[in-house]
Write an enzyme that holds these catalytic residues in place. Structure first.
Site, short mmCIF file in Angstrom:
data_model
loop_
_atom_site.label_atom_id
_atom_site.label_comp_id
_atom_site.label_asym_id
_atom_site.label_seq_id
_atom_site.Cartn_x
_atom_site.Cartn_y
_atom_site.Cartn_z
N SER A 12 -3.06 6.84 -0.20
CA SER A 12 -1.53 6.06 0.00
C SER A 12 -0.57 7.52 1.25
O SER A 12 -0.72 8.47 0.58
CB SER A 12 -1.51 6.58 -1.36
N HIS A 37 -4.19 2.78 1.35
CA HIS A 37 -2.93 2.21 0.37
C HIS A 37 -1.72 2.35 1.17
O HIS A 37 -1.52 3.12 0.95
CB HIS A 37 -3.39 2.33 -0.84
N ASP A 39 1.79 1.61 -0.13
CA ASP A 39 2.92 0.89 -1.51
C ASP A 39 4.09 0.78 -1.22
O ASP A 39 5.30 1.68 -0.23
CB ASP A 39 2.88 2.53 -1.68
N MET A 41 8.04 -0.16 -2.34
CA MET A 41 8.44 -0.44 -3.16
C MET A 41 10.13 -1.01 -2.82
O MET A 41 10.91 -0.72 -1.34
CB MET A 41 8.99 0.43 -3.10
N HIS A 70 -0.06 -2.41 -1.48
CA HIS A 70 0.34 -2.63 -2.76
C HIS A 70 2.21 -3.08 -3.70
O HIS A 70 3.28 -2.09 -2.74
CB HIS A 70 -0.19 -1.01 -3.79
N MET A 72 4.97 -3.11 -4.97
CA MET A 72 6.42 -2.88 -6.68
C MET A 72 7.72 -3.30 -6.22
O MET A 72 8.73 -2.45 -6.10
CB MET A 72 6.66 -1.05 -6.69
N MET A 141 -1.87 1.03 -13.31
CA MET A 141 -1.34 2.49 -13.10
C MET A 141 -1.63 3.36 -13.79
O MET A 141 -2.03 3.42 -14.62
CB MET A 141 0.13 1.74 -13.04
N ASP A 176 -4.73 3.93 -10.02
CA ASP A 176 -3.19 4.45 -8.97
C ASP A 176 -2.64 5.42 -9.79
O ASP A 176 -1.61 4.92 -10.88
CB ASP A 176 -2.68 3.09 -8.54
#
Ligand code: DX5
Ligand code: ZN
Length: 231
Positions: A12, A37, A39, A41, A70, A72, A141, A176
C-alpha cells in the site's frame, strides 16, 4: 495444497514517501511487489483524505504490475468512470458505502475493470452473499479503514466463511490492515491469497535505499510459504 504459488503481496503506497510516488512504486515493484495497492479516502466515509483520479492516473504511468484501487469513499458510483480512466485494473468499493453494492459492482465491470467488494471489521460475511457472481475480489479489512500502521484485528473466522461461500468461483480474498510476517500466516491458512501491506513493506527503506523493501516482501512471502508447507 499449492496455494503458496498464488499468494500476491500488494504494498500500500499509503506508507510510501508522499513526495515521490512514482519512484516509490518503481522501487517496490523492482523489489518483488505483485500488485500496487492505492488507498483512496474521502474524509467522509473514513476520517482521512488521499488521492483523487488525477493523482491515481499519474501513478498509473509507473505501475507495471496491477493497480489495485481501494475506494474508501461514499458515494462510489459517480466516480467509477473517473477511476477507470485513471487506469485502475481492480476497483474495490465498500459494501457499507451505499445501499446499491450490486449496481456498483455491475458498473465497475461495465467500465472494464475487475470488481472488488470490501468489508469493514464489523460487517458480516453474509453482506456479500448475493453479489458473489459480480465480484472478482473480496477485501476483508483487518483494521477499521482510514490509516496505515494500525493493529491487526483477527478476522480468520470471516475469511474461512467467505472461502466456503466462494466455492469454485475465481474470486481473490484480499486482507488489508496490520498484515505482518506474524499475522500473514493465519490469514493465508484461513483462505486469503492477496496480502496488502503498507508499513510492513515500507519500514526501514526508502527509494534511495530500497533493499529493505525487498527484505520485507521476502519476509512476508517466506512466512506464508512456511504456513503452506505446514498444512
Ligand atoms: C487502511 C488501508 C490500508 C493500509 C494498510 O485504511 O486500506 O491499505 O494502508 O496499512 P498497514 O499495512 O500499515 O496496516
Ligand atoms: Zn487499502
Amino acid at each position: 495444497m499449492t496455494r503458496d504459488r498464488s499468494i500476491k503481496i500488494a504494498p500500500s503506497i499509503l506508507s510510501a514517501d508522499f513526495a515521490d510516488f512514482g519512484r516509490e512504486i518503481e522501487a517496490v515493484e523492482a523489489q518483488g511487489a505483485d500488485w500496487i495497492h492505492v488507498d483512496v479516502m474521502d474524509g467522509h466515509f473514513v476520517p482521512n483524505l488521499t488521492f483523487g483520479p488525477p493523482a491515481v492516473k499519474a501513478f498509473r504511468k509507473h505501475v507495471k504490475t496491477v493497480m489495485d484501487v481501494h475506494l474508501m469513499i461514499a458515494p462510489v458510483d459517480p466516480y467509477i468512470d473517473a477511476y477507470a480512466d485513471a487506469g485502475a485494473d481492480i476497483l474495490t468499493a465498500h459494501v457499507e458505502a451505499g445501499p446499491h453494492i450490486h449496481r456498483t459492482l455491475q458498473a465497475i465491470r461495465g467500465a472494464g475493470m475487475k470488481a472488488g467488494v470490501a468489508l469493514n471489521p464489523g460487517t458480516p460475511a453474509e453482506a456479500v452473499a448475493h453479489v458473489l457472481d459480480l465480484a472478482d475480489l473480496i477485501c476483508v479489512m483487518t483494521v477499521n479503514p482510514g490509516f496505515g500502521g494500525q493493529k491487526f484485528i483477527n478476522m480468520t473466522g470471516k475469511i474461512r466463511q467467505l472461502r466456503n461461500m466462494i466455492g469454485d468461483r475465481p474470486i481473490h480474498i484480499e486482507i488489508d490492515g496490520g498484515v505482518t510476517p506474524e499475522t500473514a500466516p493465519m490469514v493465508v491458512e484461513a483462505g486469503a491469497d492477496v496480502l496488502v501491506a503498507g508499513s510492513a513493506v515500507f519500514k526501514g527503506g526508502s527509494r534511495a535505499n530500497p533493499d529493505p523493501y525487498g527484505e520485507n516482501i521476502r519476509a512476508l512471502r517466506a512466512a506464508v510459504t512456511r504456513q503452506e508447507a505446514a498444512e
